[in-house]
Design an enzyme around this catalytic site. Structure first.
Site, PDB file in Angstrom:
ATOM      1  N   ASN A   1       0.936  -1.265   0.087  1.00  0.00           N
ATOM      2  CA  ASN A   1      -0.085   0.219   0.016  1.00  0.00           C
ATOM      3  C   ASN A   1       0.879   1.369   0.201  1.00  0.00           C
ATOM      4  O   ASN A   1       1.504   1.450   1.009  1.00  0.00           O
ATOM      5  CB  ASN A   1      -0.818   0.034   1.320  1.00  0.00           C
ATOM      6  CG  ASN A   1      -1.702   1.188   1.285  1.00  0.00           C
ATOM      7  OD1 ASN A   1      -2.082   2.124   0.599  1.00  0.00           O
ATOM      8  ND2 ASN A   1      -2.338   1.304   2.615  1.00  0.00           N
TER       9      ASN A   1
ATOM     10  N   LYS B   1      -0.014   4.259  -0.339  1.00  0.00           N
ATOM     11  CA  LYS B   1      -0.698   5.272   0.210  1.00  0.00           C
ATOM     12  C   LYS B   1      -0.259   6.559  -0.660  1.00  0.00           C
ATOM     13  O   LYS B   1      -0.337   6.625  -1.899  1.00  0.00           O
ATOM     14  CB  LYS B   1      -0.020   5.735   1.586  1.00  0.00           C
ATOM     15  CG  LYS B   1      -0.406   4.485   2.409  1.00  0.00           C
ATOM     16  CD  LYS B   1       0.024   4.626   3.988  1.00  0.00           C
ATOM     17  CE  LYS B   1      -0.253   3.344   4.604  1.00  0.00           C
ATOM     18  NZ  LYS B   1      -0.103   3.556   6.217  1.00  0.00           N
TER      19      LYS B   1
ATOM     20  N   HIS C   1      -9.422   1.298   5.296  1.00  0.00           N
ATOM     21  CA  HIS C   1      -8.301   1.587   6.014  1.00  0.00           C
ATOM     22  C   HIS C   1      -8.416   2.554   7.145  1.00  0.00           C
ATOM     23  O   HIS C   1      -9.135   3.355   7.056  1.00  0.00           O
ATOM     24  CB  HIS C   1      -7.283   2.079   4.771  1.00  0.00           C
ATOM     25  CG  HIS C   1      -5.842   2.240   5.279  1.00  0.00           C
ATOM     26  ND1 HIS C   1      -5.186   2.989   6.200  1.00  0.00           N
ATOM     27  CD2 HIS C   1      -4.831   1.225   5.203  1.00  0.00           C
ATOM     28  CE1 HIS C   1      -4.049   2.632   6.599  1.00  0.00           C
ATOM     29  NE2 HIS C   1      -3.620   1.568   5.913  1.00  0.00           N
TER      30      HIS C   1
ATOM     31  N   GLU D   1      -5.004  -4.728  10.988  1.00  0.00           N
ATOM     32  CA  GLU D   1      -3.920  -3.553  10.827  1.00  0.00           C
ATOM     33  C   GLU D   1      -4.200  -2.937  12.264  1.00  0.00           C
ATOM     34  O   GLU D   1      -5.095  -1.846  12.360  1.00  0.00           O
ATOM     35  CB  GLU D   1      -4.211  -2.693   9.909  1.00  0.00           C
ATOM     36  CG  GLU D   1      -3.617  -3.259   8.670  1.00  0.00           C
ATOM     37  CD  GLU D   1      -3.027  -2.061   7.754  1.00  0.00           C
ATOM     38  OE1 GLU D   1      -2.085  -2.456   7.227  1.00  0.00           O
ATOM     39  OE2 GLU D   1      -3.610  -1.060   7.391  1.00  0.00           O
TER      40      GLU D   1
ATOM     41  N   GLY E   1       2.934   2.683  10.902  1.00  0.00           N
ATOM     42  CA  GLY E   1       3.727   3.695  11.032  1.00  0.00           C
ATOM     43  C   GLY E   1       4.661   4.073  12.102  1.00  0.00           C
ATOM     44  O   GLY E   1       5.272   5.038  12.211  1.00  0.00           O
TER      45      GLY E   1
HETATM   46  P1  13P Z   1       2.979   0.502   7.639  1.00  0.00           P
HETATM   47  O1  13P Z   1       3.665  -0.610   7.073  1.00  0.00           O
HETATM   48  O2  13P Z   1       3.855   2.115   7.109  1.00  0.00           O
HETATM   49  O3  13P Z   1       3.138   0.520   9.210  1.00  0.00           O
HETATM   50  O4  13P Z   1       1.657   0.867   7.141  1.00  0.00           O
HETATM   51  C1  13P Z   1       0.666   0.083   7.242  1.00  0.00           C
HETATM   52  C2  13P Z   1      -0.479   0.176   6.528  1.00  0.00           C
HETATM   53  O5  13P Z   1      -1.123   1.047   6.908  1.00  0.00           O
HETATM   54  C3  13P Z   1      -0.537  -0.778   5.338  1.00  0.00           C
HETATM   55  O6  13P Z   1      -2.094  -0.376   4.874  1.00  0.00           O
END
Ligand code: 13P
Length: 252
Positions: free
Chosen positions: A12, A14, A96, A168, A174
Site C-alpha cells: 500500500n 498510500k 483503511h 492492522e 507507521g
Molecule cells: P506501515 O507498514 O507503514 O506501518 O503501514 C501499514 C499500513 O497502513 C498498510 O496499509
C-alpha cells in the site's frame, strides 16, 4: 476466487511517491527482483492516478486504495470499482484506518463499498483494527468483532472467499511498534471465529487473513510463520523497492 494456500503480500503505497518517474523506478526494481512464485500473490496499490500507466503483469496484480460505491455518475473526484476494473484493477482496499480517520468513513460506508467492489468483480481488502486507546481499555476484540460483522452485513456466502481481511492495529501503523506474534495469532483466530459464526467453518478456514503495521524484512517472516496469517499488508517499507523484494523473497 482466492486460493487459500497462496501467500499474499500487498504493497500500500498510500499517497506516495510524488512523481511517476519514482513510481516507475519502484516498479522496475520490483519486477527485476521478484522471483516468480506460483504459490504467492503480490498486489501493488499505487495512487490511482498512476494505475493506467502501471500494467498488471506476471510479477504482480493491481489494487486501488479506495473506491466510491456507485458505479458512475455525478460524484466529483470519485472513482468507482467499475472504472477501476476497466483499468486492470482486481483489488480495492476498503476501510483503511486512515480513511476511517481522515475521511470519516463509517462501518456502514465500508459495507456499501464492500458490496460495490464484490458486485463489480474485484476483491476487497478489508482493513480492521483497534486504536491504542481501545487496546488499553481491553476493547480490541470488541472492535474487531463490530468492524467485521458490519463490513460483512448482507454479503452472500458465495462472495466471501473473494474477500481478504487485513488486521492492522492502528497503533502499529507507521509507528515501529508491533504486536507480539501471539497477539497477531489471537486476532487471526478471532477473525476466523467470527467469519465461521457468520457463515460456516470451512468458509472461515479458507478466507485469507493478513497482518499489517510496521512490517519490515526483519519481522515479516515471523508475522506469517508464527501467527497463522496468510500474508502481509505493507505500507512505508513497500516504497523501498529492494526491501519490498527482500520481504517477498523470504516466502515460498
Ligand atoms: P506501515 O507498514 O507503514 O506501518 O503501514 C501499514 C499500513 O497502513 C498498510 O496499509
Amino acid at each position: 476466487m482466492i486460493d487459500k494456500k497462496q501467500k499474499i503480500i500487498i504493497a500500500n503505497w498510500k499517497m506516495n511517491p510524488i512523481s511517476f518517474i519514482e513510481a516507475d523506478n519502484l516498479i522496475s526494481t520490483i519486477k527485476k527482483g521478484l522471483k516468480k512464485k506460483e504459490d504467492m500473490r503480490i498486489i501493488i496499490c499505487p495512487p490511482s492516478i498512476f494505475i493506467s500507466k502501471i500494467k498488471k503483469n506476471k510479477s504482480f496484480e493491481l489494487g486501488i486504495q479506495n473506491i466510491f460505491w456507485e458505479d458512475k455518475g455525478a460524484y466529483t473526484g470519485e472513482i468507482s470499482s467499475k472504472i477501476a476494473k476497466n483499468f486492470g484493477v482486481d483489488y480495492a482496499i476498503i476501510g483503511h484506518s486512515e480513511r476511517r480517520k481522515y475521511f470519516k468513513e463509517t462501518d456502514e460506508i465500508v459495507n456499501v463499498k464492500m458490496k460495490s467492489v464484490l458486485k463489480n468483480g474485484l476483491s476487497p481488502i478489508l482493513c480492521i483494527g483497534e486504536t491504542l486507546k481501545e487496546k488499553n481499555q481491553d476493547l480490541a476484540s470488541d472492535v474487531i468483532i463490530t468492524q467485521l460483522e458490519k463490513a460483512f452485513t448482507d454479503i452472500n456466502k458465495s462472495k466471501v472467499l473473494n474477500i481478504i481481511v487485513a488486521y492492522e492495529p492502528i497503533w502499529a501503523i507507521g509507528s515501529g511498534i508491533v504486536p507480539s506474534t501471539d497477539e497477531i495469532m489471537s486476532a487471526v483466530l478471532l477473525i476466523r471465529k467470527i467469519i465461521s459464526k457468520l457463515y460456516d467453518r470451512p468458509t472461515a478456514e479458507k478466507v485469507s487473513i493478513l497482518y499489517g503495521g510496521s512490517v519490515n524484512s526483519q519481522n515479516a517472516l515471523d508475522f506469517v510463520d508464527k501467527t497463522r496469517a496468510d500474508g502481509l499488508l505493507i505500507g512505508s517499507v513497500s516504497l523501498n523497492g529492494s526491501e519490498f523484494v527482500r520481504i517477498v523473497n523470504l516466502f515460498g
